[in-house]
Design a protein around this motif. Structure first.
Motif, PDB file in Angstrom:
ATOM      1  N   SER A   1       2.546   8.151   3.207  1.00 28.78           N
ATOM      2  CA  SER A   1       2.094   8.985   4.322  1.00 28.78           C
ATOM      3  C   SER A   1       2.881   8.684   5.593  1.00 28.78           C
ATOM      4  O   SER A   1       3.251   9.588   6.351  1.00 28.78           O
ATOM      5  CB  SER A   1       0.600   8.759   4.571  1.00 28.78           C
ATOM      6  OG  SER A   1      -0.169   9.207   3.481  1.00 28.78           O
TER       7      SER A   1
ATOM      8  N   ASP B   1       0.868  -1.179   0.000  1.00 25.45           N
ATOM      9  CA  ASP B   1       0.000   0.000   0.000  1.00 25.45           C
ATOM     10  C   ASP B   1       0.906   1.231   0.000  1.00 25.45           C
ATOM     11  O   ASP B   1       1.145   1.849   1.034  1.00 25.45           O
ATOM     12  CB  ASP B   1      -0.910  -0.029   1.231  1.00 25.45           C
ATOM     13  CG  ASP B   1      -2.000   1.025   1.169  1.00 25.45           C
ATOM     14  OD1 ASP B   1      -1.863   1.967   0.365  1.00 25.45           O
ATOM     15  OD2 ASP B   1      -2.985   0.920   1.921  1.00 25.45           O
ATOM     16  N   TRP B   2       1.417   1.575  -1.185  1.00 25.66           N
ATOM     17  CA  TRP B   2       2.414   2.642  -1.268  1.00 25.66           C
ATOM     18  C   TRP B   2       1.840   3.997  -0.873  1.00 25.66           C
ATOM     19  O   TRP B   2       2.584   4.880  -0.428  1.00 25.66           O
ATOM     20  CB  TRP B   2       3.001   2.696  -2.678  1.00 25.66           C
ATOM     21  CG  TRP B   2       3.909   1.535  -2.976  1.00 25.66           C
ATOM     22  CD1 TRP B   2       3.729   0.572  -3.916  1.00 25.66           C
ATOM     23  CD2 TRP B   2       5.139   1.214  -2.305  1.00 25.66           C
ATOM     24  NE1 TRP B   2       4.751  -0.334  -3.879  1.00 25.66           N
ATOM     25  CE2 TRP B   2       5.640   0.029  -2.917  1.00 25.66           C
ATOM     26  CE3 TRP B   2       5.858   1.804  -1.272  1.00 25.66           C
ATOM     27  CZ2 TRP B   2       6.828  -0.570  -2.509  1.00 25.66           C
ATOM     28  CZ3 TRP B   2       7.045   1.203  -0.863  1.00 25.66           C
ATOM     29  CH2 TRP B   2       7.520   0.038  -1.474  1.00 25.66           C
ATOM     30  N   ARG B   3       0.544   4.181  -1.049  1.00 21.89           N
ATOM     31  CA  ARG B   3      -0.039   5.469  -0.648  1.00 21.89           C
ATOM     32  C   ARG B   3       0.086   5.660   0.863  1.00 21.89           C
ATOM     33  O   ARG B   3       0.511   6.714   1.333  1.00 21.89           O
ATOM     34  CB  ARG B   3      -1.505   5.530  -1.080  1.00 21.89           C
ATOM     35  CG  ARG B   3      -2.208   6.833  -0.743  1.00 21.89           C
ATOM     36  CD  ARG B   3      -3.619   6.837  -1.306  1.00 21.89           C
ATOM     37  NE  ARG B   3      -4.420   5.754  -0.771  1.00 21.89           N
ATOM     38  CZ  ARG B   3      -5.049   5.814   0.416  1.00 21.89           C
ATOM     39  NH1 ARG B   3      -4.975   6.898   1.146  1.00 21.89           N
ATOM     40  NH2 ARG B   3      -5.768   4.789   0.839  1.00 21.89           N
ATOM     41  N   ARG B   4      -0.272   4.646   1.601  1.00 20.27           N
ATOM     42  CA  ARG B   4      -0.153   4.748   3.065  1.00 20.27           C
ATOM     43  C   ARG B   4       1.307   4.704   3.509  1.00 20.27           C
ATOM     44  O   ARG B   4       1.680   5.386   4.476  1.00 20.27           O
ATOM     45  CB  ARG B   4      -0.943   3.632   3.732  1.00 20.27           C
ATOM     46  CG  ARG B   4      -2.447   3.788   3.586  1.00 20.27           C
ATOM     47  CD  ARG B   4      -3.179   2.920   4.577  1.00 20.27           C
ATOM     48  NE  ARG B   4      -4.618   3.052   4.461  1.00 20.27           N
ATOM     49  CZ  ARG B   4      -5.481   2.580   5.339  1.00 20.27           C
ATOM     50  NH1 ARG B   4      -5.038   1.918   6.403  1.00 20.27           N
ATOM     51  NH2 ARG B   4      -6.778   2.744   5.167  1.00 20.27           N
TER      52      ARG B   4
END
Length: 428
Positions: free
Chosen positions: A23, A17-20
């Motif tokens: 973040s 989950d590169w988006r998280r």
């Protein structure tokens, strides 16, 4: 965990989950940069107020509570989940830093600094293991090395950016201003942590009686005794940390001074090391899942130890800088690989306790390295002690080899985690 870290990665496995993860890395960059700025500013202010004894008190007031609370932080992360621990402790730390900025604004005594250091050190100890748990929730086993490499880049850049910032701010302004900057970093991390941990609920309570938090604080040490692979990975990590600090912090400036190379050679060597480490950590973030585990753990660990020994014997500052860069290249791959292999050897449901012990070993390795090798340097000399450190570092790839050969101990299934958000009454 049942995944064998020596197995080749599966291309069909779940994607990270590169988006998280992005973040998470962004928030950690902000909070870590603020933390290093605050360390420099508090130490400088302590020196101005009371000299060497004052700065020693401030350092002890921060590090001792942090080491103690690491054990409880791991137990809390396993019992409540990382979301509950991170959001509450980080919000409390934000409030403490804002209040600390007000209290220290007109203070001319060391005691307000000590009070802030005690509370902040305790909160950092509570959140450390929970932060270590998050990446294992965001990246599948075969991509955990890439995520750890990316996080390693942040941890290496934070002191480079934060320390000069803190020095400049405390000289140009005041300690209160640095505390507010650190509080701003906490605020960024709090927002990012809220987004990263969304949907992560606390583990369901079992039906039987649960041991007290005090008893669960020793779970990390019990895990080392029960799981051979975890134990050997812990030893591999500890040996590298223990062997590395004295050459970098003590031997390097002593040799530069003795050879008449000047302080510039020390700065050049450290800069070259950091550049090499950042480059290989960046490569690891992209390619770690494609590099065989023995290469990342054993080959790079051996190269790191040999390179460390070579730095004690180089004939010139230029060769020293080149060798330091090579050591950094090995370190940037080896460090995240050690952390990843350790995480992959932890039984399910016990990652918080295991990471608290892991963090405690890293914190404890620093003063132990300084004490042991500084005392040995009197009879052995700087070069002899430096070579001894390199020999100790060689135990890391040996221990990693034994870890990979040890069976992965199976255990009872971890407690089930609710797939839906918790009711409002128990949500964070």
């Amino acid at each position: 965990m049942t995944t064998n870290p020596t197995a080749p990665p599966s291309e069909a496995g779940p994607a990270p989950d590169w988006r998280r993860i992005g973040s998470f890395v962004t928030g950690q960059a902000a909070v870590q940069c603020g933390s290093f700025a605050l360390i420099i500013a508090m130490n400088w202010t302590a020196v101005q107020l009371g000299g060497r004894s004052a700065v020693t008190l401030v350092i002890l007031a921060s590090t001792l509570p942090r080491a103690l609370m690491l054990l409880f932080g791991g137990a809390l992360a396993d019992a409540l989940g990382p979301r509950a621990v991170l959001l509450r402790a980080t919000a409390t730390r934000l409030v403490v830093l804002v209040i600390g900025a007000l209290v220290t604004a007109g203070a001319h005594s060391i005691w307000p600094l000590i009070a802030v250091a005690v509370v902040e050190g305790s909160l950092l100890g509570l959140t450390g293991p929970a932060s270590g748990v998050l990446l294992t929730r965001l990246a599948p086993q075969e991509h955990l090395g890439r995520a750890n490499s990316l996080f390693s880049m942040v941890m290496r850049l934070a002191p480079i950016a934060g320390s000069p910032l803190g020095a400049w701010l405390v000289v140009a302004g005041s300690l209160s201003g640095v505390m507010l900057v650190s509080a701003a970093g906490c605020a960024v991390w709090l927002v990012c942590a809220f987004q990263v941990t969304r949907g992560m609920t606390r583990p369901e309570r079992g039906t039987g009686p649960r041991p007290s938090l005090f008893r669960r604080s020793g779970d990390g040490l019990l895990l080392l005794g029960a799981h051979p692979r975890l134990r050997w990975m812990f030893i591999a990590c500890f040996c590298m940390d223990f062997a590395f600090l004295w050459p970098a912090e003590v031997a390097l400036p002593l040799r530069a001074s003795g050879e008449g190379w000047g302080i510039g050679s020390v700065a050049a060597a450290l800069t070259a090391f950091s550049a090499g480490a950042l480059a290989s950590a960046a490569a690891g973030a992209a390619l770690a899942h494609r590099i065989p585990v023995p290469v990342k753990l054993i080959v790079t660990g051996t190269g790191l130890a040999v390179g460390m020994g070579s730095m004690a014997l180089v004939p010139s500052p230029a060769v020293l800088a080149v060798t330091a860069c090579a050591v950094g290249l090995f370190s940037g791959l080896n460090g995240p690989a050690l952390v990843t292999a350790y995480q992959q050897a932890v039984p399910e449901g016990k990652l918080g306790a295991a990471m608290s012990t892991f963090s405690l070993s890293s914190i404890g390795a620093a003063p132990l390295s300084l004490a042991v090798f500084s005392s040995l340097s009197a009879p052995l000399g700087v070069t002899g002690t430096w070579l001894l450190c390199a020999s100790v570092a060689l135990f890391s790839p040996v221990a990693a080899t034994l870890a990979l050969r040890a069976p992965l101990t199976r255990k009872a299934p971890a407690p089930k985690v609710s797939a839906t958000p918790e009711p409002t009454a128990t949500a964070v």
